[in-house]
Enzyme design. Structure first.
Site, PDB file in Angstrom:
ATOM      1  N   GLU A 135      -8.323  -6.778   5.655  1.00 50.73           N
ATOM      2  CA  GLU A 135      -7.606  -7.907   5.063  1.00 50.73           C
ATOM      3  C   GLU A 135      -6.919  -8.753   6.123  1.00 50.73           C
ATOM      4  O   GLU A 135      -6.854  -9.983   6.016  1.00 50.73           O
ATOM      5  CB  GLU A 135      -6.604  -7.391   4.024  1.00 50.73           C
ATOM      6  CG  GLU A 135      -7.294  -6.866   2.767  1.00 50.73           C
ATOM      7  CD  GLU A 135      -6.417  -5.957   1.929  1.00 50.73           C
ATOM      8  OE1 GLU A 135      -5.171  -6.045   2.056  1.00 50.73           O
ATOM      9  OE2 GLU A 135      -6.963  -5.156   1.151  1.00 50.73           O
ATOM     10  N   TYR A 160       0.819  -1.210   0.000  1.00 52.85           N
ATOM     11  CA  TYR A 160       0.000   0.000   0.000  1.00 52.85           C
ATOM     12  C   TYR A 160       0.854   1.262   0.000  1.00 52.85           C
ATOM     13  O   TYR A 160       0.488   2.281  -0.587  1.00 52.85           O
ATOM     14  CB  TYR A 160      -0.945   0.009   1.203  1.00 52.85           C
ATOM     15  CG  TYR A 160      -2.154  -0.873   1.022  1.00 52.85           C
ATOM     16  CD1 TYR A 160      -3.290  -0.400   0.373  1.00 52.85           C
ATOM     17  CD2 TYR A 160      -2.163  -2.183   1.491  1.00 52.85           C
ATOM     18  CE1 TYR A 160      -4.405  -1.200   0.201  1.00 52.85           C
ATOM     19  CE2 TYR A 160      -3.269  -2.992   1.321  1.00 52.85           C
ATOM     20  CZ  TYR A 160      -4.382  -2.500   0.674  1.00 52.85           C
ATOM     21  OH  TYR A 160      -5.480  -3.307   0.498  1.00 52.85           O
TER      22      TYR A 160
END
Length: 429
Positions: free
Chosen positions: A165, A123
């Site tokens: 997640e 990310y």
């Protein structure tokens, strides 16, 4: 496996402290980002296309996670992956003050990331490249306040994804047969289902149990060979229960679609041509939100399963689940294909219909070479389904799904009775 899950929690905490936050966004950031929505409507695709070009050329560790064909502009159509991210950026900007509206989209993406084993540190790389692309495309219009607001907003959303997640990943790792990351599987059987579709039956290399899954879910398959280093998601094309997985893979024809041969869509073809019984592959944990569950079986509404082409695979798994669980209510399956030569599992559907009085299977063909929505159109659908108040599940090419979705909306079918999934980056219907 538990120790890996615990280590992942530690990793998430470390990354969050460095540059990713789940704290509430400031009102200033919300207002600035929301004000950029009209700009993103016009320039979002240019931004994401620029971002992917830079990021994938400079970060080999991310390149294998993406399908190269989804980065290509083929026959003047915009690239699927940049378009999907551009849509998400716009929706995020438009609804940043009410993220509950994005919960379904966030869950769908989070499930894909878990299967592909996307990690928190990825990310950071995406965020840095996205901010660079915003500045690159917008130039002077990307003021310091705008860039700062988008930085805060992006890492806030990244924090939401990472948290969710990690929850999914940990939950799956703790279940019977569960694991985290990549697990070795052996090809137990390889079955040619049609001229273009082959099924691979996969068993765990260690011989231990494998994670159960919901019908309609997929697994990520990772290849690490001299010729191919890539990951792809493939639907699990039967119901869970025998400690084996099955994926049914369609041979791709990139040249026919205008894509450079040998560059894209090669993973599926590699499986067809080079992966055989006793070969080893790596799988991610089964994931996905396009599923049939007991709630759909417990009311009185009939079930309608529809597919075109290889969109058949989740429909097969759902029907297999319905039949194995002895669901008594009416089930209609409508299968569309170019012709009988490319159709998979025809005999299985016929045998299932003969055995179960509540099941009706309709086969539709479009004899010309290209599959089109003419195979199943609104008029045919209207005649095939006299009772419209059903649970609908459908999968296939975009044009096909758009036609089905528009017809269901004309019939005023409630949103919670309409279920569909794309193969690849999500696109608006």
């Amino acid at each position: 496996m538990l120790s890996k899950a615990i280590r992942r929690v530690v990793l998430v905490t470390r990354v969050n402290k460095r540059n990713i936050s789940c704290n509430e966004l400031s009102s200033t950031t919300i207002n600035i980002v929301k004000s950029t929505a009209p700009v993103l409507a016009k320039t979002g695709y240019d931004i994401t296309k620029t971002m992917y070009n830079k990021m994938l050329s400079e970060n080999a560790e991310l390149r294998f996670l993406f399908n190269a064909s989804h980065q290509l502009e083929i026959k003047n159509e915009i690239a699927h992956q940049p378009r999907a991210l551009a849509c998400m950026m716009y929706n995020y900007a438009e609804n940043i003050d009410n993220l509950k509206l994005l919960e379904k989209a966030i869950e769908s993406v989070a499930q894909k990331h878990v299967s592909l084993f996307v990690l928190p540190e990825h990310y950071t790389i995406v965020g840095e490249n996205l901010l660079w692309a915003i500045k690159k495309v917008l130039g002077e219009k990307a003021t310091i306040p705008i860039l700062q607001a988008w930085k805060e907003a992006y890492f806030h959303l990244a924090g939401i994804f990472i948290k969710r997640e990690n929850e999914i990943r940990t939950n799956k790792a703790l279940q019977i047969g569960g694991w985290e990351g990549w697990r070795s599987f052996i090809v137990a059987r390889k079955v040619k289902e049609s001229s273009v579709i082959t099924s691979f039956y996969l068993k765990s290399k260690d011989g231990k149990p494998v994670l159960n899954y919901k019908p309609g879910q997929y697994t990520a398959l990772k290849l690490c060979t001299e010729k191919v280093k890539a990951c792809r998601n493939y639907t699990l094309s039967k119901a869970a229960g025998d400690n084996k997985y099955r994926i049914s893979v369609r041979r791709q024809e990139p040249a026919e679609k205008g894509a450079p041969p040998g560059l894209v869509l090669k993973v599926s073809n590699f499986l067809h041509d080079h992966i055989n019984v006793n070969d080893e592959v790596l799988l991610g944990v089964p994931s996905g939100v396009f599923t049939f569950n007991h709630n759909h079986a417990n009311d009185e509404k009939p079930i309608v399963l529809m597919s075109a082409g290889v969109g058949l695979t989740p429909i097969v798994a759902m029907l297999d689940f319905i039949l194995k669980n002895n669901v008594k209510k009416s089930v209609t399956v409508i299968i569309s294909n170019r012709n009988k030569d490319v159709e998979a599992l025809h005999d299985w559907f016929v045998a299932s219909e003969e055995k179960h009085s509540n099941l009706q299977v309709v086969f539709l063909y479009d004899d010309p070479l290209r599959l089109s929505s003419k195979t199943l159109n609104a008029s045919k659908l209207d005649k095939l389904l006299p009772n419209k108040d059903c649970h609908y599940f459908f999968c296939g090419p975009q044009g096909y799904m758009k036609m089905v979705c528009e017809q269901l909306l004309k019939w005023k079918i409630p949103e919670d009775q309409i279920n569909y999934e794309y193969f690849g980056p999500t696109r608006p219907l």
